[in-house]
Enzyme design. Structure first.
Site, mmCIF file in Angstrom:
data_model
loop_
_atom_site.group_PDB
_atom_site.id
_atom_site.type_symbol
_atom_site.label_atom_id
_atom_site.label_comp_id
_atom_site.label_asym_id
_atom_site.label_seq_id
_atom_site.Cartn_x
_atom_site.Cartn_y
_atom_site.Cartn_z
ATOM 1 N N SER A 22 35.371 -14.050 -17.768
ATOM 2 C CA SER A 22 36.810 -14.031 -18.039
ATOM 3 C C SER A 22 37.196 -14.534 -19.420
ATOM 4 C CB SER A 22 37.544 -14.841 -16.970
ATOM 5 O OG SER A 22 37.373 -14.242 -15.703
ATOM 6 N N THR A 23 36.313 -15.267 -20.111
ATOM 7 C CA THR A 23 36.660 -15.723 -21.456
ATOM 8 C C THR A 23 36.764 -14.556 -22.434
ATOM 9 O OG1 THR A 23 34.295 -16.154 -21.854
ATOM 10 C CG2 THR A 23 35.674 -18.035 -21.234
#
Length: 608
Positions: free
Chosen positions: A328-329
């Site tokens: 998700s980063t």
């Protein structure tokens, strides 16, 4: 029986002969006989002179030819041979340049050490007395030392690299039978604090890791060999040394690393790793304005002073040498791509029912959550996989793939750290023809990169859209802090517009304020961030069951973005091990220190 008178007379007559006559008889016996009536037999005087003259002329000619051979034919060779006997080529030992951090804290230095030998046959005291004196200095047992002295009369090695301060204690004892041989050894005063950046030097004085390896040319001083005259017994004649010999510059290799931030980052990382029994972890702090790395800490690590005791796998800095799926980063970067291409606006909303069908695959959110109608910022807050897939589906796969390549995926990040590996991206043909590939890439899986490359990409959000070169080398600086050399780096590449970059940063601020990154909040400061909890890919394909990588990437301050902080923890254990619980607290501790050290003022909007 009586002798006859005649015989007596005869003997008497011989006795009365004059001694003079007897002598004359003897002389006549040895005189040669000459025939005075014949001609003399000696050679003619002229012939003799001619022979002598001929011999002299021949000798002179021979001497002349020999002189010609020595002076003309062999002259240059003999001259060089004589010069080699009278001169010596000398390349003096010059210490390797020091490595210092941005505040001039020494990270690596050459220091004199001593190899110590004992020769008991030369002791002027008993073996027992010498052993008692030396034992506390060389950190050995008295009885052990005495036994060594008793069993061997010479050449007993007591220490191979004794520091100068300890050797001075031995010198002060003034003992016979001890031999101390000086040499230079690389020493790392901070021990393991910056080992992943600095690296180490082996016994041959060659760098094997870190900047000791990648910056070998800058660390080795260039000293030319000189020719010095020497006397007949081989001693050097210093009067004939060239001016300025020996000369050693005072330049030091200065890094961008701040040891204070490095120490705090390491302590915060270790605390969380111990708490969650993690396999490894890393923290990276980058100034996005120029790409300088203020801290790069990874655990586990090693002490470069004792590198021979370390696991060789630790010599490779895994933040640049190992790949992982960012999860998700990576979502904020996908949002920036979509905004830049105009397929979404900051106010667009999407429906998230908790799942989405892509081809023959069903994609779900973490823990099968659904969020209903949410906007772009909320997609980042809740880390909605479904929302990200819908955003990227608005982009043509070929255009999306081109943007991923523009960001640097499939390439190695340009940096001055060694052993960098290239990130991995599926082939363009596969990416375009299989809808599942853009879908999984939208939430940060299906491709891999290094932690440092992720920091570089987020730097483009923090500095107005430019892709800068992450680096740890500032340059060569002298003792007066004057810079003499700065490496040339690629010019920053504009990837996103400054408007797009700032929009995404402000969306990331809501992740810290209201979303999964609350654990990174710092009162009085506007912090942007994004958590990540990604499955860990297996080398044989697929994903490792139960294994994950938790991470948090932060940008501060939001009103004037400059610094990027990435905290990464590999394989934390426990049911509550997520990016927001494991990595975000690490980033908070680091950002608090960064605020203090860089003296960042509180955010204006909050102070009002």
């Amino acid at each position: 029986m009586q002798k006859s008178p005649s015989r007596r007379r005869s003997r008497k007559s011989r006795k009365v002969e004059s001694p003079k006559r007897e002598g004359q008889k003897k002389r006549r016996r040895f005189l040669p006989s000459f025939n005075f009536n014949s001609q003399p037999q000696t050679p003619n005087i002229k012939t003799r002179l001619l022979i002598v003259w001929g011999v002299l002329v021949a000798a002179g000619l021979g001497l002349g030819m020999n002189l010609y051979n020595l002076q003309i034919v062999q002259g240059p060779k003999l001259k060089e041979k004589a010069r080699n006997q009278q001169m010596v080529n000398l390349r003096p030992f010059v210490p390797r340049r020091q490595i210092i951090d941005r505040n001039r804290t020494v990270l690596a230095i050459d220091r004199p050490v001593y190899t110590v030998y004992a020769h008991p046959k030369l002791f002027n005291k008993s073996n027992q007395e010498i052993a008692k004196l030396l034992a506390p200095i060389v950190d050995k047992d008295v009885t052990e030392l005495k036994n060594k002295f008793d069993n061997k009369k010479s050449g007993i090695l007591l220490a191979s690299a004794m520091p100068e301060e300890i050797a001075n204690r031995i010198f002060a004892l003034r003992l016979n039978g001890l031999e101390l041989i000086q040499k230079y050894s690389r020493f790392y005063p901070q021990q393991d604090l910056v080992a992943e950046v600095v690296g180490y030097v082996n016994l041959d004085r060659r760098g094997q890791a870190g900047v000791e390896y990648s910056q070998e040319k800058l660390l080795e001083r260039s000293v030319q060999a000189v020719r010095l005259s020497r006397t007949g017994n081989g001693s050097l004649m210093p009067d004939y040394a060239p001016d300025g010999f020996p000369y050693s510059d005072d330049l030091q290799l200065q890094l961008t690393i701040d040891s204070r931030l490095q120490r705090i980052a390491r302590a915060a990382l270790k605390q969380q790793m111990d708490k969650y029994s993690a396999k490894r972890g890393a923290v990276i702090i980058m100034d996005a304005w120029d790409g300088s790395l203020l801290a790069l800490a990874s655990l586990p690590t090693y002490n470069p002073n004792e590198y021979s005791k370390a696991d060789i796998s630790l010599f490779k800095n895994w933040t640049v040498a190992d790949l992982y799926e960012p999860g998700s980063t990576f979502k904020p970067l996908n949002v920036a791509i979509a905004l830049e291409n105009g397929v979404i606006t900051a106010n667009d909303t999407f429906n998230d029912p908790g799942y989405i069908q892509v081809g023959d695959r069903t994609i779900k959110n973490a823990e099968n959550k659904s969020y209903g109608r949410i906007n772009i910022a909320q997609i980042l807050q809740h880390s909605s996989n479904i929302g990200m897939v819908q955003i990227i589906q608005r982009l043509q796969p070929s255009i999306y793939y081109g943007w991923l390549e523009k960001l640097g995926l499939g390439q190695a990040v340009s940096t001055d750290l060694p052993f960098v590996v290239a990130s991995q991206l599926k082939s363009q043909e596969k990416f375009i023809t299989l809808p599942i590939e853009p879908a999984t890439t939208s939430f940060g899986q299906g491709f891999s990169l290094t932690p440092l490359q992720l920091v570089q990409m987020h730097g483009a959000l923090a500095n107005g859209g430019k892709l800068v070169t992450p680096h740890v080398v500032k340059g060569l600086v002298d003792s007066k802090n004057q810079m003499h050399y700065t490496p040339t780096r690629p010019a920053p590449r504009q990837i996103f517009s400054s408007i797009t970059a700032q929009q995404v940063v402000e969306m990331m601020e809501t992740v810290v304020a209201d979303g999964s990154g609350k654990a990174s909040q710092i009162p009085g400061y506007r912090i942007a961030g994004k958590t990540g909890t990604a499955q860990k890919a297996s080398s044989s394909g697929g994903y490792i069951s139960g294994a994950r990588i938790t991470s948090f990437v932060g940008i501060l301050p939001v009103e004037a973005p400059r610094y990027v902080v990435l905290a990464l923890v590999d394989e934390p254990k426990g049911a509550n091990a997520y990016g927001g619980t494991v990595a975000a607290p690490i980033a908070k501790a680091v950002m608090e220190a960064l605020i203090t050290i860089e003296q960042l003022p509180p955010s204006q909007a909050i102070r009002q």
